[in-house]
Design an enzyme around this catalytic site. Sequence first.
Site: not given
Ligand SMILES: NC(=O)c1ccc[n+]([C@@H]2O[C@H](COP(=O)([O-])OP(=O)(O)OC[C@H]3O[C@@H](n4cnc5c(N)ncnc54)[C@H](O)[C@@H]3O)[C@@H](O)[C@H]2O)c1
Length: 265
Positions: A153, A166
């Site tokens: 991120s 985080y």
């Molecule tokens: N959405 C944003 O703005 C953003 C920005 C920067 C980074 N990210 C990163 O992107 C990645 C994906 O996030 P997203 O935005 O798609 O959110 P999301 O909530 O849609 O996806 C998160 C995923 O992680 C899985 N997860 C959570 N706990 C888990 C566990 N114990 N075991 C297995 N899977 C688990 C969830 O089931 C889900 O599939 C994350 O690492 C997040 O930090 C997101």
Amino acid sequence: MGIFLKGERIMMLANKVAIVTGGDSGIGHAISVGLASEGAAVTINYHRDQAAAEETLRHIQQAGGKGQVLQADVSSPADIQRLVDQTVQAFGRLDVMVNNAGMETRTSLLDTTERQFDLVIGVDLKSAFFGTQMAARQMIKQGGGGHIINISSVHEDWPMPGNIAYCCAKGGVRMLTRTAGVELGPQGITVVNVGPGAVDTPIDAKTLADPAQKAKLDAAIPIGHVAEPAEIANLVAWLASDQARYGTATTYFIDGGIMQGSVGL
Ligand SMILES: NC(=O)c1ccc[n+]([C@@H]2O[C@H](COP(=O)([O-])OP(=O)(O)OC[C@H]3O[C@@H](n4cnc5c(N)ncnc54)[C@H](O)[C@@H]3O)[C@@H](O)[C@H]2O)c1
């Protein structure tokens, strides 16, 4: 996406095998679909939402791609080992590991409990550490080479007050990738972070559901909008390919320019 040779589309990931953790939702769903559309066989990991993972697989299969769905809690190293083993059993090898699963508690230093801290570190950092380790061991066992991509991120570098666990986890992933990339370079394995800015997924559902807040955020991003998950997945597909073999031990930020200065926030 894809590369064209004399007008014909060459799939960047033909005959490659990938795992995407948290592949049932948001960015992970888009990455699973993106890697499969470039020819990779994909293990779509889910934690709790099997139906969503099956939907991701259906999407892939309808487009002629290949995959499987596997449950695992990525904060458990034993579960990650099972993901690697069952992927190799199903598809014969492992070329690409995408440590994507993540969560946040949106709590400040003064408010965060030990349980919240352990949960976030387990899902966001420990999972990437053991995902990198176990994928690398498999890649070395099969002769070396491969790509490990950790979805970090902008907050691996950029403080986010009110979301401190985080930031600690993503900061840890920053140094995991730099150190592992150096250790694994001689084996031909690249380790990189992808550092998105704001992306329209369930993790940010509360902010993005409020039209006023969403419009404010869109306007603050130099490129003019919160990213769609596919805009992140396109970069991941390229990083998973041999086109990206010279980049390692670093972060590819993909944030619409917001880290360099927001517009009017
Ligand atoms: N959405 C944003 O703005 C953003 C920005 C920067 C980074 N990210 C990163 O992107 C990645 C994906 O996030 P997203 O935005 O798609 O959110 P999301 O909530 O849609 O996806 C998160 C995923 O992680 C899985 N997860 C959570 N706990 C888990 C566990 N114990 N075991 C297995 N899977 C688990 C969830 O089931 C889900 O599939 C994350 O690492 C997040 O930090 C997101």
